[in-house]
Design an enzyme around this catalytic site. Structure first.
Site, PDB file in Angstrom:
ATOM      1  N   GLY A 103     -10.906 -14.501  -4.353  1.00  0.00           N
ATOM      2  CA  GLY A 103      -9.872 -14.049  -3.422  1.00  0.00           C
ATOM      3  C   GLY A 103      -9.434 -15.266  -2.621  1.00  0.00           C
ATOM      4  O   GLY A 103      -9.791 -16.405  -2.952  1.00  0.00           O
ATOM      5  N   LEU A 104      -8.693 -15.029  -1.562  1.00  0.00           N
ATOM      6  CA  LEU A 104      -8.207 -16.180  -0.803  1.00  0.00           C
ATOM      7  C   LEU A 104      -9.354 -17.027  -0.278  1.00  0.00           C
ATOM      8  O   LEU A 104      -9.268 -18.253  -0.256  1.00  0.00           O
ATOM      9  CB  LEU A 104      -7.293 -15.709   0.316  1.00  0.00           C
ATOM     10  CG  LEU A 104      -5.918 -15.296  -0.221  1.00  0.00           C
ATOM     11  CD1 LEU A 104      -5.087 -14.636   0.865  1.00  0.00           C
ATOM     12  CD2 LEU A 104      -5.172 -16.481  -0.810  1.00  0.00           C
TER      13      LEU A 104
ATOM     14  N   GLY B 184     -12.612 -17.256  -1.569  1.00  0.00           N
ATOM     15  CA  GLY B 184     -13.349 -17.907  -2.658  1.00  0.00           C
ATOM     16  C   GLY B 184     -12.518 -18.972  -3.366  1.00  0.00           C
ATOM     17  O   GLY B 184     -12.996 -20.090  -3.605  1.00  0.00           O
TER      18      GLY B 184
ATOM     19  N   SER C 128       2.778  -1.629   4.604  1.00  0.00           N
ATOM     20  CA  SER C 128       2.450  -2.786   5.445  1.00  0.00           C
ATOM     21  C   SER C 128       2.751  -2.554   6.926  1.00  0.00           C
ATOM     22  O   SER C 128       3.751  -1.931   7.293  1.00  0.00           O
ATOM     23  CB  SER C 128       3.250  -3.983   4.967  1.00  0.00           C
ATOM     24  OG  SER C 128       3.180  -5.008   5.923  1.00  0.00           O
TER      25      SER C 128
ATOM     26  N   ARG D 236      -4.148  -1.764  15.414  1.00  0.00           N
ATOM     27  CA  ARG D 236      -4.340  -0.675  14.450  1.00  0.00           C
ATOM     28  C   ARG D 236      -5.261   0.436  14.949  1.00  0.00           C
ATOM     29  O   ARG D 236      -5.013   1.611  14.713  1.00  0.00           O
ATOM     30  CB  ARG D 236      -4.932  -1.261  13.169  1.00  0.00           C
ATOM     31  CG  ARG D 236      -3.943  -2.146  12.492  1.00  0.00           C
ATOM     32  CD  ARG D 236      -4.539  -2.899  11.352  1.00  0.00           C
ATOM     33  NE  ARG D 236      -3.481  -3.726  10.774  1.00  0.00           N
ATOM     34  CZ  ARG D 236      -3.660  -4.560   9.779  1.00  0.00           C
ATOM     35  NH1 ARG D 236      -4.847  -4.699   9.231  1.00  0.00           N
ATOM     36  NH2 ARG D 236      -2.650  -5.248   9.313  1.00  0.00           N
TER      37      ARG D 236
ATOM     38  N   LEU E 287      -5.998 -12.862   6.212  1.00  0.00           N
ATOM     39  CA  LEU E 287      -5.599 -13.958   5.324  1.00  0.00           C
ATOM     40  C   LEU E 287      -5.855 -15.278   6.038  1.00  0.00           C
ATOM     41  O   LEU E 287      -6.323 -16.253   5.448  1.00  0.00           O
ATOM     42  CB  LEU E 287      -4.125 -13.830   4.941  1.00  0.00           C
ATOM     43  CG  LEU E 287      -3.715 -12.510   4.253  1.00  0.00           C
ATOM     44  CD1 LEU E 287      -2.262 -12.564   3.806  1.00  0.00           C
ATOM     45  CD2 LEU E 287      -4.606 -12.200   3.058  1.00  0.00           C
TER      46      LEU E 287
HETATM   47  C1  LIG Z   1      -3.186  -3.297   0.732  1.00  0.00           C
HETATM   48  C2  LIG Z   1      -3.692  -4.388   1.609  1.00  0.00           C
HETATM   49  C3  LIG Z   1      -2.814  -5.184   2.303  1.00  0.00           C
HETATM   50  C4  LIG Z   1      -3.270  -6.198   3.127  1.00  0.00           C
HETATM   51  N1  LIG Z   1      -2.375  -6.965   3.798  1.00  0.00           N
HETATM   52  C5  LIG Z   1      -2.813  -7.967   4.575  1.00  0.00           C
HETATM   53  C6  LIG Z   1      -1.898  -8.807   5.253  1.00  0.00           C
HETATM   54  O1  LIG Z   1      -0.691  -8.654   5.141  1.00  0.00           O
HETATM   55  N2  LIG Z   1      -2.384  -9.793   6.031  1.00  0.00           N
HETATM   56  C7  LIG Z   1      -3.719 -10.015   6.182  1.00  0.00           C
HETATM   57  O2  LIG Z   1      -4.104 -10.940   6.889  1.00  0.00           O
HETATM   58  N3  LIG Z   1      -4.616  -9.232   5.527  1.00  0.00           N
HETATM   59  C8  LIG Z   1      -4.199  -8.233   4.736  1.00  0.00           C
HETATM   60  N4  LIG Z   1      -5.106  -7.444   4.081  1.00  0.00           N
HETATM   61  C9  LIG Z   1      -6.528  -7.795   4.122  1.00  0.00           C
HETATM   62  C10 LIG Z   1      -6.800  -8.966   3.167  1.00  0.00           C
HETATM   63  O3  LIG Z   1      -6.043  -8.793   2.005  1.00  0.00           O
HETATM   64  C11 LIG Z   1      -8.252  -9.105   2.776  1.00  0.00           C
HETATM   65  O4  LIG Z   1      -9.075  -9.016   3.894  1.00  0.00           O
HETATM   66  C12 LIG Z   1      -8.501 -10.449   2.120  1.00  0.00           C
HETATM   67  O5  LIG Z   1      -7.592 -10.645   1.078  1.00  0.00           O
HETATM   68  C13 LIG Z   1      -9.925 -10.574   1.608  1.00  0.00           C
HETATM   69  O6  LIG Z   1     -10.038 -11.789   0.932  1.00  0.00           O
HETATM   70  P1  LIG Z   1     -11.434 -12.280   0.385  1.00  0.00           P
HETATM   71  O7  LIG Z   1     -11.181 -13.565  -0.327  1.00  0.00           O
HETATM   72  O8  LIG Z   1     -12.429 -12.291   1.464  1.00  0.00           O
HETATM   73  O9  LIG Z   1     -11.908 -11.161  -0.654  1.00  0.00           O
HETATM   74  P2  LIG Z   1     -11.169 -10.496  -1.922  1.00  0.00           P
HETATM   75  O10 LIG Z   1      -9.757 -10.838  -2.026  1.00  0.00           O
HETATM   76  O11 LIG Z   1     -11.558  -9.066  -1.857  1.00  0.00           O
HETATM   77  O12 LIG Z   1     -11.886 -11.172  -3.147  1.00  0.00           O
HETATM   78  C14 LIG Z   1     -13.197 -10.853  -3.517  1.00  0.00           C
HETATM   79  C15 LIG Z   1     -13.552 -11.648  -4.748  1.00  0.00           C
HETATM   80  O13 LIG Z   1     -14.939 -11.522  -4.987  1.00  0.00           O
HETATM   81  C16 LIG Z   1     -15.172 -11.170  -6.340  1.00  0.00           C
HETATM   82  N5  LIG Z   1     -16.423 -10.432  -6.367  1.00  0.00           N
HETATM   83  C17 LIG Z   1     -16.818  -9.412  -5.578  1.00  0.00           C
HETATM   84  N6  LIG Z   1     -18.073  -9.061  -5.866  1.00  0.00           N
HETATM   85  C18 LIG Z   1     -18.474  -9.881  -6.862  1.00  0.00           C
HETATM   86  C19 LIG Z   1     -19.677 -10.011  -7.611  1.00  0.00           C
HETATM   87  N7  LIG Z   1     -20.738  -9.250  -7.353  1.00  0.00           N
HETATM   88  N8  LIG Z   1     -19.717 -10.945  -8.589  1.00  0.00           N
HETATM   89  C20 LIG Z   1     -18.655 -11.748  -8.864  1.00  0.00           C
HETATM   90  N9  LIG Z   1     -17.502 -11.676  -8.170  1.00  0.00           N
HETATM   91  C21 LIG Z   1     -17.428 -10.750  -7.192  1.00  0.00           C
HETATM   92  C22 LIG Z   1     -13.952 -10.391  -6.753  1.00  0.00           C
HETATM   93  O14 LIG Z   1     -13.817 -10.426  -8.136  1.00  0.00           O
HETATM   94  C23 LIG Z   1     -12.858 -11.178  -6.027  1.00  0.00           C
HETATM   95  O15 LIG Z   1     -12.516 -12.300  -6.796  1.00  0.00           O
HETATM   96  C24 LIG Z   1      -4.651  -6.415   3.255  1.00  0.00           C
HETATM   97  C25 LIG Z   1      -5.552  -5.613   2.563  1.00  0.00           C
HETATM   98  C26 LIG Z   1      -5.074  -4.598   1.751  1.00  0.00           C
HETATM   99  C27 LIG Z   1      -6.056  -3.728   1.068  1.00  0.00           C
END
Ligand SMILES: Cc1cc2nc3c(=O)[nH]c(=O)nc-3n(C[C@H](O)[C@H](O)[C@H](O)COP(=O)(O)OP(=O)(O)OC[C@H]3O[C@@H](n4cnc5c(N)ncnc54)[C@H](O)[C@@H]3O)c2cc1C
Length: 693
Positions: free
Chosen positions: A84-85, A87, A331, A384, A495
């Site tokens: 995700g963003l 990682g 959103s 929120r 993000l």
């Molecule tokens: C619909 C929606 C809209 C949003 N809009 C916004 C916004 O406009 N602005 C904002 O700031 N935030 C927004 N958010 C929140 C934001 O998108 C998330 O908090 C953020 O993207 C999380 O990023 P992350 O990299 O932490 O995790 P994620 O993007 O959830 O990535 C997790 C990663 O971990 C991997 N993974 C998980 N478990 C395992 C495992 N056991 N083994 C191997 N890989 C694993 C997955 O494959 C994935 O690659 C929104 C959320 C949603 C649901």
């Protein structure tokens, strides 16, 4: 005579009962006091918070941290779980710096991580609008938005690096929206009175992820990142060093296509696995989002911080049936121009619920713009948690719309009149289209219907200022950690945090750890620690596959989700939480005795993947309830009905609960131990949150 004796007997019984009850209460109080007095504390030194003024802490840290020279970086391997963003940015940055990175994700491409779903935008304190923004103001809004339950030093650092994120992403080519003059455009999100949210239409997450992905791809091409798609980490491997201290040295992962269990070594492990909102079954999260990585860390001694802090987003498309597996977010950016209302008159609400009239049929004077009414200063842009509770309050009183009565209107008629339909379509077109596809109603003509839904988890794995967990060599970033949002995250700040962690914080802090690891040679994955971890994973899979019961994974998960929503949801009470914990324990038994997983373990098996995740969701759900029960106050997304002001606002208990509630795993079926990190604010005055004036 007999009657007299009976009366005496009854009276004795009543007195005895009352005495026993009173004694039980005293014992409970004493136990609580003993627990309080013996609760371990995490000090600022243990959390590695740098000394000095708030605005100099991060600079001081960077000036004095240990570095790893280029030749040594080449000898060090880092596992990054997640693309995700958080990682992807971490993996790309660490590889760019010269470390060897092994990067894992569940999806078939790093680009499909949940982050791609983010719509609205990302915050930064650039002050392009010249509307009074500053790093301090972003800091202040964030710490206030989180109801003063986040760490000051972390939040300030987040605000400080926010501007670099925008520069980095622009350099990568992220197509942020621009104004006519060419400057990047901004819009407003909840909890702020300035416009500081950068966006790329309603696809900000996707565009940012493409930026991070291109940086990652470059490193994959250069051989510095080895990418493992369709791999799921199932455990973390710890190996003791020469002093007997256990350090994270690798992972056990399942190849999701072949079912093969594999072992991987690294000098450090970074987990960016996202949030655990899917505990509720229905959420806005991606279907594969899960909390298993967090639970694996927790079981190895990493603390789970503030598990009860979950965010319920006010603007989601309402649930429309029992066979739904996903909820869709509209959103928060829509609250820039959309106005939220319900009918003023109960009879209008009833007619709407019966489908006799539409929202557009209700005249202006009969509409209650309840957010504007209750919170004049912030109006539709309150945070929120506040907006969600206000919607619930109206619906609970019978003013909700939709056939269920569980929805409120989000109306653009004013904006269309003021700006014209074309401008509204330009700004929000793809979101309107998405709404129409799902609800089959044109939101340009009739107000949208929205209702709160579970969306984000502020709680997560406890990390120190360096983003390191309580397990040496194990780091946690992005939504998976508890970090910067306190009890409520402001819109567009997730993000910002994920990218801050990955691009600008971890690349510094991890060196402070790795600089001491340069003499550690690569280890063989034949070590007994790896073999034992793999065996434990295999045993768990075999146990699950052997159950062959009558219930599908989803049916049990759905039941868990309903319990979570009813007892650990938007309004919580001590009684309800106790009841919820009992029900979760029953579900756990049901799962481990009656789940049915078809197919084989040693091949592609979606149901097995889901079952492994559900086993952890059940544990997380319980932990959330335990934490929510212990936190006898309302703050941010955690609303204990017993603690509210006469106007129904959250009532914090700063004298008792101004701390991070961290939970330590004590063994399966044992109660976790509470550890506190006091949040003694040095730089910020705690106030009652006020969005009214
Ligand atoms: C619909 C929606 C809209 C949003 N809009 C916004 C916004 O406009 N602005 C904002 O700031 N935030 C927004 N958010 C929140 C934001 O998108 C998330 O908090 C953020 O993207 C999380 O990023 P992350 O990299 O932490 O995790 P994620 O993007 O959830 O990535 C997790 C990663 O971990 C991997 N993974 C998980 N478990 C395992 C495992 N056991 N083994 C191997 N890989 C694993 C997955 O494959 C994935 O690659 C929104 C959320 C949603 C649901």
């Amino acid at each position: 005579m007999a009657k007299k004796e009976t009366i005496i007997e009854e009276a004795k019984k009543t007195v005895k009962k009352a005495a026993v009850k009173a004694a039980e209460k005293v014992v409970e109080k004493v136990e609580k006091a003993v627990k309080e007095a013996t609760t371990p504390i995490i000090t600022p030194e243990m959390a590695k918070i740098p000394q000095g003024p708030l605005e100099l802490k991060w600079t001081n840290y960077k000036n004095h941290q240990k570095l790893v020279n280029p030749a040594n970086k080449r000898r060090l391997d880092v596992i990054v779980v997640g693309t995700g963003l958080a990682g992807a940015s971490a993996a790309a940055s660490l590889a760019e710096m010269g470390f060897n990175v092994l990067n894992f994700c569940i999806q078939d491409s790093p680009r499909r991580a949940h982050s791609i779903a983010a719509q609205g935008g990302i915050n930064a304190a650039k002050n392009y609008q010249n509307d009074g923004d500053s790093v301090y103001r972003l800091y202040y809004d964030t710490i206030k938005g989180g109801d003063y339950r986040a760490r000051e030093a972390n939040v300030y650092r987040l605000a400080e690096v926010s501007n670099s994120i925008i520069d980095q992403c622009v350099a990568q080519g992220v197509p942020f929206a621009r104004e006519y003059g060419g400057l990047l455009d901004n819009r407003s999100f909840g909890g702020a009175q300035v416009s500081r949210t950068f966006y790329a239409k309603g696809q900000t997450g996707q565009q940012l992820l493409l930026g991070a992905y291109s940086a990652l791809s470059r490193q994959i091409g250069k051989g510095k990142v080895k990418m493992y798609t369709r791999y799921e980490m199932l455990d973390i491997v710890l190996v003791a060093d020469e002093n007997g201290e256990k350090r994270a040295r690798g992972i056990i992962a399942r190849n999701l296509v072949t079912g093969r269990i594999e072992r991987f070594f690294a000098h450090a492990v970074v987990v960016g696995s996202g949030g655990y909102g899917n505990t509720f079954f229905l959420s806005t999260n991606a279907m594969a989002s899960n909390g298993s990585a967090a639970m694996q860390m927790y079981r190895h001694g990493a603390l789970f911080a503030n598990p009860c802090y979950a965010q319920i987003h006010p603007t989601c498309i309402p649930k429309h049936g029992d066979f739904q597996s996903k909820l869709t977010l509209m959103s928060e950016s829509l609250r820039n121009d959309g106005r939220i209302w319900v009918p003023k008159k109960l009879e209008d609400a009833k007619r709407l619920q019966a489908g006799e009239i539409k929202g557009r049929d209700i005249p202006e004077e009969d509409r209650d713009y309840y957010l504007e009414r209750r919170y004049p200063a912030f109006g539709n842009l309150v945070p929120r948690d506040v907006a969600s509770r206000a919607a619930k309050e109206r619906c609970d009183k019978g003013y909700g719309v939709n056939n269920t009565g569980l929805a409120v209107f989000l109306d653009f008629s004013d904006a269309i009149q003021r700006l014209g339909k074309d401008v509204v379509a330009q700004k929000y077109g793809n979101l309107f289209q998405m709404y129409e596809k799902i609800v089959d109603e044109n939101p340009y003509e009739n107000p949208m219907m929205i209702f709160p839904a579970i969306h984000y988890t502020m709680g997560g794995i406890w990390v120190d200022y360096e983003l390191q967990t309580t397990v040496k060599g194990l780091f946690c970033i992005g939504e998976a950690n508890f970090s910067d949002h306190g009890a409520n995250r402001l819109g567009a700040s997730a993000l910002m945090q994920g990218l801050a962690d990955g691009y600008f914080v971890l690349p510094y802090t991890i060196q402070n750890y790795l600089s001491d690891q340069i003499g550690v040679p690569r280890m063989s994955t034949d070590l007994p620690e790896f073999a034992e971890a793999e065996k434990a994973v295999q045993d768990k899979i075999d146990k699950l596959m052997a159950i062959q019961g009558n219930r599908s994974v989803d049916s049990i998960h759905k039941e868990l989700g309903l319990i979570m929503w009813d007892f650990v949801g938007m309004g919580r009470t001590a009684e309800g939480l106790k009841e919820g914990i009992k029900k979760i324990d029953t579900i756990k038994k049901e799962f481990w005795t009656n789940v049915y997983i078809p197919g084989e373990a040693n091949s592609l098996n979606n149901e097995l993947e889901k079952a492994l995740r559900l086993a952890d969701f059940i544990e997380i759900g319980r932990l959330m309830a335990v934490d929510a029960l212990h936190r006898e106050e309302s703050c941010g997304g955690h609303f204990r009905e017993e603690y509210q002001t006469p106007e129904g606002e959250a009532l914090r208990q700063d004298d008792k609960f101004a701390y991070v509630g961290c939970w330590k795993y004590m063994g399966d079926d044992k109660e976790p131990q509470l550890i506190k990190e006091p949040l003694d604010y040095e730089f910020t005055e705690r106030k009652t949150r006020n969005y009214k004036n």
